[in-house]
Motif scaffolding. Structure first.
Motif, PDB file in Angstrom:
ATOM      1  N   ASP A 159       5.167  -8.626  40.689  1.00 34.67           N
ATOM      2  CA  ASP A 159       4.046  -9.545  40.860  1.00 34.67           C
ATOM      3  C   ASP A 159       2.748  -8.785  41.144  1.00 34.67           C
ATOM      4  O   ASP A 159       1.708  -9.052  40.541  1.00 34.67           O
ATOM      5  CB  ASP A 159       4.356 -10.531  41.995  1.00 34.67           C
ATOM      6  CG  ASP A 159       3.327 -11.645  42.095  1.00 34.67           C
ATOM      7  OD1 ASP A 159       3.305 -12.502  41.193  1.00 34.67           O
ATOM      8  OD2 ASP A 159       2.547 -11.634  43.056  1.00 34.67           O
ATOM      9  N   ALA A 160       2.822  -7.812  42.050  1.00 32.72           N
ATOM     10  CA  ALA A 160       1.636  -7.028  42.406  1.00 32.72           C
ATOM     11  C   ALA A 160       1.162  -6.171  41.235  1.00 32.72           C
ATOM     12  O   ALA A 160      -0.038  -6.046  40.988  1.00 32.72           O
ATOM     13  CB  ALA A 160       1.932  -6.144  43.613  1.00 32.72           C
ATOM     14  N   ALA A 161       2.103  -5.586  40.507  1.00 33.13           N
ATOM     15  CA  ALA A 161       1.736  -4.722  39.375  1.00 33.13           C
ATOM     16  C   ALA A 161       1.004  -5.513  38.298  1.00 33.13           C
ATOM     17  O   ALA A 161       0.004  -5.053  37.744  1.00 33.13           O
ATOM     18  CB  ALA A 161       2.989  -4.079  38.787  1.00 33.13           C
ATOM     19  N   ILE A 162       1.505  -6.714  38.019  1.00 30.07           N
ATOM     20  CA  ILE A 162       0.938  -7.522  36.943  1.00 30.07           C
ATOM     21  C   ILE A 162      -0.372  -8.179  37.373  1.00 30.07           C
ATOM     22  O   ILE A 162      -1.391  -8.093  36.680  1.00 30.07           O
ATOM     23  CB  ILE A 162       1.965  -8.579  36.475  1.00 30.07           C
ATOM     24  CG1 ILE A 162       3.150  -7.867  35.806  1.00 30.07           C
ATOM     25  CG2 ILE A 162       1.327  -9.587  35.528  1.00 30.07           C
ATOM     26  CD1 ILE A 162       4.370  -8.729  35.612  1.00 30.07           C
ATOM     27  N   LYS A 163      -0.365  -8.809  38.540  1.00 30.54           N
ATOM     28  CA  LYS A 163      -1.560  -9.556  38.982  1.00 30.54           C
ATOM     29  C   LYS A 163      -2.611  -8.671  39.634  1.00 30.54           C
ATOM     30  O   LYS A 163      -3.806  -8.911  39.487  1.00 30.54           O
ATOM     31  CB  LYS A 163      -1.154 -10.659  39.960  1.00 30.54           C
ATOM     32  CG  LYS A 163      -0.321 -11.759  39.343  1.00 30.54           C
ATOM     33  CD  LYS A 163       0.061 -12.774  40.410  1.00 30.54           C
ATOM     34  CE  LYS A 163       1.016 -13.816  39.872  1.00 30.54           C
ATOM     35  NZ  LYS A 163       1.534 -14.674  40.941  1.00 30.54           N
ATOM     36  N   GLY A 164      -2.155  -7.668  40.382  1.00 31.38           N
ATOM     37  CA  GLY A 164      -3.099  -6.870  41.148  1.00 31.38           C
ATOM     38  C   GLY A 164      -3.583  -5.615  40.456  1.00 31.38           C
ATOM     39  O   GLY A 164      -4.704  -5.166  40.672  1.00 31.38           O
ATOM     40  N   PHE A 165      -2.717  -5.029  39.602  1.00 31.33           N
ATOM     41  CA  PHE A 165      -3.056  -3.738  39.015  1.00 31.33           C
ATOM     42  C   PHE A 165      -3.078  -3.751  37.495  1.00 31.33           C
ATOM     43  O   PHE A 165      -3.204  -2.706  36.864  1.00 31.33           O
ATOM     44  CB  PHE A 165      -2.082  -2.662  39.529  1.00 31.33           C
ATOM     45  CG  PHE A 165      -2.157  -2.483  41.026  1.00 31.33           C
ATOM     46  CD1 PHE A 165      -3.286  -1.949  41.632  1.00 31.33           C
ATOM     47  CD2 PHE A 165      -1.102  -2.876  41.838  1.00 31.33           C
ATOM     48  CE1 PHE A 165      -3.354  -1.787  43.003  1.00 31.33           C
ATOM     49  CE2 PHE A 165      -1.172  -2.716  43.217  1.00 31.33           C
ATOM     50  CZ  PHE A 165      -2.301  -2.174  43.800  1.00 31.33           C
ATOM     51  N   ASN A 166      -2.939  -4.935  36.904  1.00 29.06           N
ATOM     52  CA  ASN A 166      -3.049  -5.102  35.441  1.00 29.06           C
ATOM     53  C   ASN A 166      -2.189  -4.115  34.658  1.00 29.06           C
ATOM     54  O   ASN A 166      -2.621  -3.550  33.654  1.00 29.06           O
ATOM     55  CB  ASN A 166      -4.513  -4.960  34.991  1.00 29.06           C
ATOM     56  CG  ASN A 166      -5.417  -5.939  35.699  1.00 29.06           C
ATOM     57  OD1 ASN A 166      -5.088  -7.108  35.811  1.00 29.06           O
ATOM     58  ND2 ASN A 166      -6.540  -5.457  36.198  1.00 29.06           N
ATOM     59  N   VAL A 167      -0.966  -3.899  35.120  1.00 29.96           N
ATOM     60  CA  VAL A 167      -0.062  -2.985  34.427  1.00 29.96           C
ATOM     61  C   VAL A 167       0.391  -3.637  33.118  1.00 29.96           C
ATOM     62  O   VAL A 167       0.793  -4.796  33.096  1.00 29.96           O
ATOM     63  CB  VAL A 167       1.162  -2.630  35.310  1.00 29.96           C
ATOM     64  CG1 VAL A 167       2.205  -1.851  34.529  1.00 29.96           C
ATOM     65  CG2 VAL A 167       0.703  -1.845  36.532  1.00 29.96           C
TER      66      VAL A 167
END
Length: 201
Positions: A159-167
């Motif tokens: 969740d953090a990678a996708i929403k927060g860091f645009n991975v």
């Protein structure tokens, strides 16, 4: 008259000291939701508050209060819940799958102040290793057809990678599929950072 574990938890309501954006709190919220345990959400906005430091002198969330018991650290909390409220189980019986559930998935600590390209690179390395590991073990969820501990640790990271860091998740089809699967489960959706009472909107 015997009470089931949900009724016992309701009688002696669990209290979770949490912060909406904390991935460690996120995984504990998922565990509580999956086990059907009602809890009182205590938003921690100032980690140096004397009352909070009495519960956890280190000043980190999450903290779980269960009657006279105070448990800190997300893994310790989840193991406590697993022992006290064993249904549904968060660890498989199969010892190999059980071992995979205990492996550390992303060792590097990534904070909001890190530069985005560096953060994406660190996450990408971890996700590349995970993709290889889970390709052979994952079915519906990370280590099989049921939700286990690994899923609780993996969901907040995805969740953090996708929403927060645009991975860019195109390179990680297994992880992308898992992320979509988690978002279909109410216990996971209800635990999302943006769905917490202290979330910044």
């Amino acid at each position: 008259m015997n009470m089931n574990h949900q009724e016992k938890a309701t009688e002696n309501k669990l209290k979770l000291y949490s912060h909406w954006i904390s991935s460690c709190s996120f995984r504990v919220r998922i565990a509580l939701n999956l086990k059907g345990l009602p809890y009182q959400y205590e938003a921690v906005t100032t980690f140096s508050e004397p009352e909070f430091l009495k519960l956890n002198p280190i000043g980190f969330v999450p903290v779980l209060v269960d009657g006279d018991s105070v448990i800190v650290d997300s893994f310790a909390i989840i193991m406590y819940l697993e022992d006290k409220y064993p249904d549904p189980p968060l660890l498989p019986r199969d010892i190999h799958k059980r071992a995979i559930n205990f492996q550390k998935y992303i060792g590097e600590k990534v904070g909001p102040d890190e530069k985005l390209p560096w953060t994406q690179s660190v996450i990408g390395k971890g996700f590349t290793a995970l993709e290889k590991l889970l390709k052979d073990h994952g079915r519906r969820y990370a280590t099989g057809d049921e939700i286990f501990l690994a899923d609780l640790f993996l969901a907040p990271q995805l969740d953090a990678a996708i929403k927060g860091f645009n991975v860019d998740m195109k390179e990680f089809p297994t992880l992308s599929r898992l992320h979509e699967a988690y978002n279909e489960i109410p216990a996971f959706r209800d635990a999302l950072p943006e769905n917490q009472p202290d979330a910044v909107r």
